[in-house]
Design a protein around this motif. Structure first.
Motif, short mmCIF file in Angstrom:
data_model
loop_
_atom_site.label_atom_id
_atom_site.label_comp_id
_atom_site.label_asym_id
_atom_site.label_seq_id
_atom_site.Cartn_x
_atom_site.Cartn_y
_atom_site.Cartn_z
N GLU A 3 0.83 -1.21 0.00
CA GLU A 3 0.00 0.00 0.00
C GLU A 3 0.87 1.26 0.00
O GLU A 3 0.56 2.23 -0.70
CB GLU A 3 -0.92 0.01 1.22
CG GLU A 3 -2.00 -1.04 1.18
CD GLU A 3 -2.79 -1.09 2.48
OE1 GLU A 3 -2.47 -0.33 3.43
OE2 GLU A 3 -3.72 -1.89 2.57
N HIS A 4 1.93 1.25 0.78
CA HIS A 4 2.82 2.41 0.86
C HIS A 4 3.54 2.63 -0.47
O HIS A 4 3.68 3.78 -0.92
CB HIS A 4 3.83 2.24 1.99
CG HIS A 4 3.21 2.23 3.35
ND1 HIS A 4 2.81 3.38 3.99
CD2 HIS A 4 2.90 1.20 4.18
CE1 HIS A 4 2.28 3.06 5.16
NE2 HIS A 4 2.32 1.76 5.29
N THR A 43 -10.10 11.83 12.81
CA THR A 43 -9.43 10.53 12.94
C THR A 43 -9.06 9.93 11.59
O THR A 43 -9.30 8.76 11.30
CB THR A 43 -10.29 9.52 13.73
OG1 THR A 43 -11.50 9.24 13.02
CG2 THR A 43 -10.61 10.02 15.12
N ASP A 45 -6.15 9.20 10.37
CA ASP A 45 -5.12 8.16 10.41
C ASP A 45 -5.71 6.91 11.05
O ASP A 45 -6.02 6.90 12.24
CB ASP A 45 -3.91 8.65 11.20
CG ASP A 45 -2.73 7.70 11.14
OD1 ASP A 45 -2.94 6.46 11.25
OD2 ASP A 45 -1.59 8.17 11.02
N VAL A 46 -5.88 5.86 10.26
CA VAL A 46 -6.54 4.65 10.76
C VAL A 46 -5.69 3.90 11.79
O VAL A 46 -6.22 3.15 12.60
CB VAL A 46 -6.93 3.70 9.61
CG1 VAL A 46 -8.00 4.33 8.74
CG2 VAL A 46 -5.72 3.32 8.77
N ASP A 47 -4.38 4.13 11.79
CA ASP A 47 -3.51 3.45 12.75
C ASP A 47 -3.51 4.12 14.12
O ASP A 47 -3.52 3.45 15.14
CB ASP A 47 -2.07 3.38 12.21
CG ASP A 47 -1.96 2.53 10.96
OD1 ASP A 47 -2.73 1.54 10.84
OD2 ASP A 47 -1.12 2.85 10.10
N THR A 48 -3.49 5.47 14.14
CA THR A 48 -3.37 6.19 15.42
C THR A 48 -4.65 6.91 15.83
O THR A 48 -4.72 7.42 16.94
CB THR A 48 -2.25 7.24 15.34
OG1 THR A 48 -2.62 8.22 14.36
CG2 THR A 48 -0.91 6.61 14.98
N SER A 49 -5.62 6.99 14.96
CA SER A 49 -6.87 7.75 15.16
C SER A 49 -6.62 9.24 15.33
O SER A 49 -7.48 9.96 15.82
CB SER A 49 -7.64 7.22 16.37
OG SER A 49 -8.08 5.91 16.12
N LYS A 70 -0.32 16.23 10.91
CA LYS A 70 -1.08 15.37 11.81
C LYS A 70 -1.10 16.00 13.20
O LYS A 70 -0.08 16.48 13.69
CB LYS A 70 -0.43 13.98 11.89
CG LYS A 70 -1.30 12.97 12.63
CD LYS A 70 -0.62 11.63 12.83
CE LYS A 70 -0.22 10.99 11.54
NZ LYS A 70 0.36 9.65 11.74
#
Length: 191
Positions: A3-4, A43, A45-49, A70
């Motif tokens: 994905e990256h 939110t 960023d799905v990894d850090t919210s 962010k």
């Protein structure tokens, strides 16, 4: 990892297509208005919210500064995330207005912020500390002081006209091209 790599390829393809584009600055005379636009996602960023704040500043109708960053904290509501963005934009706007005042040899008028969140504007303008906003860190209430002393002026802007969306959201092609034009990004050379 895949994905990256796909995201990097997408960014590089975009940059390659945009080499002929740039910001066009025109000479302005008279009073130059300093206007900031700010927006955020909730939110994103799905990894850090954590959410992303976007801000851009125009002097005399020309884009002079922009940022997409962010946030350092996890916001618990859309009001909080927009309020944090507005406070950060106010801080940046005051610093920029002072810098521009020194560079231009004249005082820049009041910094005007365009915010599309009615709840964040109400929280910023209301000196009563609402029970539901107790969790918002005190440092973000800086914007209230700025409004009271008159160094910042806030205005509501409809979400459809929020130029900072280009820094915080994935926009469709037509909307993206419309926003790109509104911020002054133009084709400067042709092959």
């Amino acid at each position: 990892m895949v994905e990256h790599l796909q995201a990097i390829k997408r960014v590089l393809r975009y940059v390659a297509r945009m080499l002929d584009y740039g910001l066009h600055y025109k000479h302005a005379s008279g009073v130059m208005h300093f206007i900031g636009y700010c927006d955020s996602d909730l939110t994103g960023d799905v990894d850090t919210s954590k959410s992303t704040s976007g801000m851009m500043f125009f002097l005399g109708g020309c884009l002079v500064c922009w940022q997409s960053i962010k946030q350092k904290v996890v916001a618990l509501s859309s009001c909080e995330v927009e309020y944090i963005t507005a406070a950060s934009t106010a801080t940046q706007g005051l610093w920029l207005s002072r810098l521009l005042g020194e560079l231009l040899g004249s005082k820049v008028d009041v910094v005007e912020l365009k915010v599309d969140s009615m709840s964040a504007l109400a929280l910023a303008k209301n000196p009563v500390f609402h029970g539901r906003s107790k969790h918002i860190r005190i440092k973000y209430h800086f914007i209230r002081d700025c409004l009271e002393e008159g160094s910042i002026k806030t205005d509501h802007i409809p979400t459809t006209d929020q130029l900072a969306d280009i820094l915080t959201k994935s926009l469709g092609k037509t909307k993206f091209q419309e926003m790109r034009k509104k911020i002054g990004l133009k084709q400067i050379t042709q092959h």
